[in-house]
Motif scaffolding. Structure first.
Motif, short mmCIF file in Angstrom:
data_model
loop_
_atom_site.label_atom_id
_atom_site.label_comp_id
_atom_site.label_asym_id
_atom_site.label_seq_id
_atom_site.Cartn_x
_atom_site.Cartn_y
_atom_site.Cartn_z
N ALA A 147 1.21 -5.06 1.01
CA ALA A 147 2.60 -5.46 1.29
C ALA A 147 3.52 -4.25 1.15
CB ALA A 147 3.02 -6.58 0.35
N LEU A 148 3.31 -3.46 0.10
CA LEU A 148 4.16 -2.29 -0.12
C LEU A 148 3.98 -1.27 1.01
CD1 LEU A 148 3.71 -1.90 -3.99
CD2 LEU A 148 5.70 -2.81 -2.78
N LYS A 149 2.74 -1.10 1.46
CA LYS A 149 2.47 -0.22 2.60
C LYS A 149 3.20 -0.72 3.84
CE LYS A 149 -0.72 2.89 1.42
NZ LYS A 149 -0.99 4.23 1.88
N ASP A 150 3.13 -2.04 4.08
CA ASP A 150 3.79 -2.62 5.25
C ASP A 150 5.30 -2.41 5.21
OD1 ASP A 150 1.45 -3.41 6.33
OD2 ASP A 150 1.69 -5.55 5.94
N LEU A 151 5.84 -2.27 4.01
CA LEU A 151 7.28 -2.03 3.88
C LEU A 151 7.62 -0.56 4.08
CD1 LEU A 151 8.03 -4.38 0.86
CD2 LEU A 151 8.72 -4.71 3.24
N GLY A 152 6.60 0.25 4.33
CA GLY A 152 6.85 1.66 4.63
C GLY A 152 6.62 2.60 3.47
N LEU A 153 6.21 2.08 2.31
CA LEU A 153 6.00 2.94 1.14
C LEU A 153 4.63 3.62 1.25
CD1 LEU A 153 7.48 0.53 -1.50
CD2 LEU A 153 8.41 2.76 -0.86
N GLN A 154 4.65 4.94 1.34
CA GLN A 154 3.41 5.66 1.60
C GLN A 154 2.75 6.21 0.34
OE1 GLN A 154 1.82 5.55 4.43
NE2 GLN A 154 3.50 4.30 5.20
#
Lengths: 437, 437
Positions: A148-155
């Motif tokens: 979910a965090l990745k999907d929000l753009g957090l790399q």
């Protein structure tokens, strides 16, 4: 503002259209990630019997909003999403899939100190697996939050992970009374905020000898990035102590399952304790490498006793869960320029002639039925005022129809960002708008 | 269930995965409809200062949940979404578009009598236009709600519409004291539940003469399906009475605007009053022709004084809004077989051999990354148990990989509804699953 005018309560917030649109986009991404990992949605009430919630959270429980309702019942507002899940599971377990994987997204209430910038109403986004002690459940909860965090753009999300049984085992090995475990865990949880030196002092004040404190931290320093190394480090102690053996074993299994799910950005941190009393094994939190001082944006762990405690029965029901604090996350996303405050609105149909209201209503209705988010300016008014209104709603396209357009059977479209303007046949408007969005 | 086991509070509900999935689909459709009509999302806190909410709703206000918080503040739980909007508008009006069109979807709390099957926590879905007295605003609010109901599959929504100024004007014409208007409106609101005969008696007990009651109902019987007929019916009285003239004029404009938006299934019902004290003009509710005894599933009206009252200032800010009661609506949709309890889950990867866990984890991870909602059975277990689990989660597709499949580099897919089973190359799995969903 007059002194009579109504106020927001301290620690509470309104979300106007810009912020709310961004929140809805985020929550939808989180929802979709959770569903991809096999978690199904659930919601429990905002109010519960007070006795269902009390005695579960530790010292912070004084922050719970409680009152007596019209029927004289002692009730409390939701303090987290986990204890209500335990209550739900207890009353519905016969009809639920086993294991039961659910997600929940919703606000919780805590009368926090607002001077520290904390909110009293904030959203949690939780995944939990109830009824399984498999390490895959721990790993899946972590992986779902991570995705979910990745999907929000957090790399650059780093996963810090530990197992409380390891700390407990070490305490046993160095001869600290088992009754002290809860308070030691609470002190260790303060390392990030107060520093290791301070925590060591607190532990000594709590009754540990300076030798024990030194031994504890020497052991907690040991670490490894994968399960093999971890087991090598503790191979001797694992033979001596059951909790250590279990803790290292469980942690290794979780790391292996995470690896199997393609999640590799984790760090074993044996000092990680987490704040809630009810964790019994795996504990985990996520931090952002880009914002090292920001603290954790997600966390959770395994709680194998909570559901039994809530149910009041003797059955032990294993469970594990992870939670994203969406409000802290939004602050982080803003810091990293990863949040877009887009409008939900696409088109404004201008109102230039009150005699043409029927035409305007027909146009805006046609666009809406075609799936376009379209607005009509209510009053015939100066074109400047109408541009200003479009601007205040962050609308990108204006549809302009005056005398000239009606004569020619055309419609003028203006892109308010680029200032480009062009005309199309009236019956091509919907098609043209959809192309231009 | 033991007497120790925790209970839900009376009048409160859990939404397990089936119900919650259906609710989310519904709420998303409603959201999209509202956005198509130019309404932007907004959210206010669950708690407000008690004094912000009290004095706005009339006699029913005793149902409000109120308490004193940790700081000794008198607070109350959200009773509807309109008064918080008024509070928000008052504090933010300088920065908001004019008119301000917002929607809000969220729970409200009222300590209702649960013996009548009422809930104490229920969702409202509201659209409101603040800062415009245009009849288009009234029509747009109605049309947005109507479109949402259509999108939910309801084909026979009837819109009942009226304007309170007409009732007020008639009361003036027949010589009833203006102070009585509020109580007369409250009595008229009981016609659907208690019948006209009972309401006539109540009006006489309240001090109207039997002649006045007869005259009132004779006038309220007059009606017309479009604005022209309405004005013809009241042409003489409109010259005599300002409220009647305004009421008929406003109602005509709203009907014309509705017609312009392609909404034609309305009925003018001059007896329609609606329950809330704060309505000042247009009042409206929607009923289902298929379920005539079900009562209204949506309602609302114009409230030109509320925001001024809440702000405590002297400025008058016109506003209009409509609301769907989602919980009643769900009951209606269930009655009409229009609700689908679909699973959020697509695929279960079976776990047939613990030595192949790495393979299974890789498969389920690949599916998830490809956008499929995929679950892995945690333990190696009998195939029957795994089918049962898939069934309990309403999962349609099983992915089965045993010794044989691994040797051949294939994967077996089974459709659990049709019992059809087939195999594909491992690297074609995602593609095949997406085709089969």
């Amino acid at each position: 503002m007059s002194s009579n005018s109504p106020q927001l309560l301290k620690g509470f917030r309104d979300f106007g259209p810009d912020k709310m649109s961004a929140r809805l986009v985020m929550l939808e991404k989180i929802r979709k990630s959770f569903e991809r990992f096999g978690f199904a949605p659930m919601e429990t009430p905002v109010l519960e019997y007070e006795k269902t919630l009390t005695g579960k959270y530790g010292a912070e429980e004084k922050l719970m909003y409680r009152f007596s309702d019209q029927g004289g019942r002692a009730v409390a507002m939701r303090y987290d999403l986990t204890v209500p899940l335990a209550r739900f599971y207890t009353t519905n377990k016969e009809t639920l899939p086993k294991p039961f994987k659910r997600y929940a997204i919703g606000p919780v209430w805590r009368a926090e100190n607002t001077q520290k910038g904390r909110f009293r109403e904030f959203y949690q986004c939780d995944v939990d697996v109830v009824g399984s002690s498999s390490a895959i459940a721990d790993a899946e909860s972590i992986a779902a939050i991570y995705a979910a965090l990745k999907d929000l753009g957090l790399q650059s999300v780093t996963i810090r992970i530990n197992n409380r049984k390891i700390i407990q085992g070490i305490l046993e090995v160095i001869g600290v009374d088992g009754k002290k475990t809860v308070s030691v865990l609470r002190f260790l949880d303060k390392i990030d905020k107060q520093g290791e030196g301070k925590v060591k002092k607190l532990l000594e004040q709590d009754g540990m000898s300076s030798g024990q404190v030194k031994d504890l931290f020497d052991y907690l320093q040991l670490s490894a990035s994968e399960s093999k190394g971890l087991q090598d480090n503790f191979s001797r102690l694992m033979l001596e102590n059951k909790n250590l053996a279990e803790g290292i074993g469980e942690l290794s299994d979780v790391l292996d399952a995470l690896y199997g799910m393609g999640v590799t950005t984790y760090t074993v941190d044996l000092k990680l304790a987490r704040g809630l009393d009810y964790y019994t094994g795996t504990v985990c939190e996520m931090v952002l490498s880009e914002l090292p001082n920001f603290g954790s944006i997600a966390g959770g762990g395994r709680y194998n006793n909570l559901i039994g405690t809530v149910s009041g029965g003797k059955e032990k029901i294993p469970a594990v869960g992870m939670s994203i604090g969406i409000d802290r996350l939004i602050v982080a996303l803003e810091d990293l320029d990863l949040i877009k405050y887009d409008s939900t609105q696409d088109v404004l149909v201008f109102n230039l002639d009150e005699d043409k209201l029927g035409t305007y209503l027909g146009i805006v209705t046609g666009l809406r039925r075609g799936g376009v988010n379209a607005d009509l300016y209510y009053k015939t008014d100066s074109i400047d005022k109408q541009f200003k209104y479009a601007d205040s709603k962050k609308i990108n396209l204006a549809v302009i129809i005056g005398e000239d357009e009606i004569k020619k059977g055309i419609v003028t479209i203006k892109n308010l960002a680029t200032r480009k303007q062009w005309s199309v046949k009236s019956n091509k408007l919907l098609e043209e708008i959809k192309k231009s969005l």
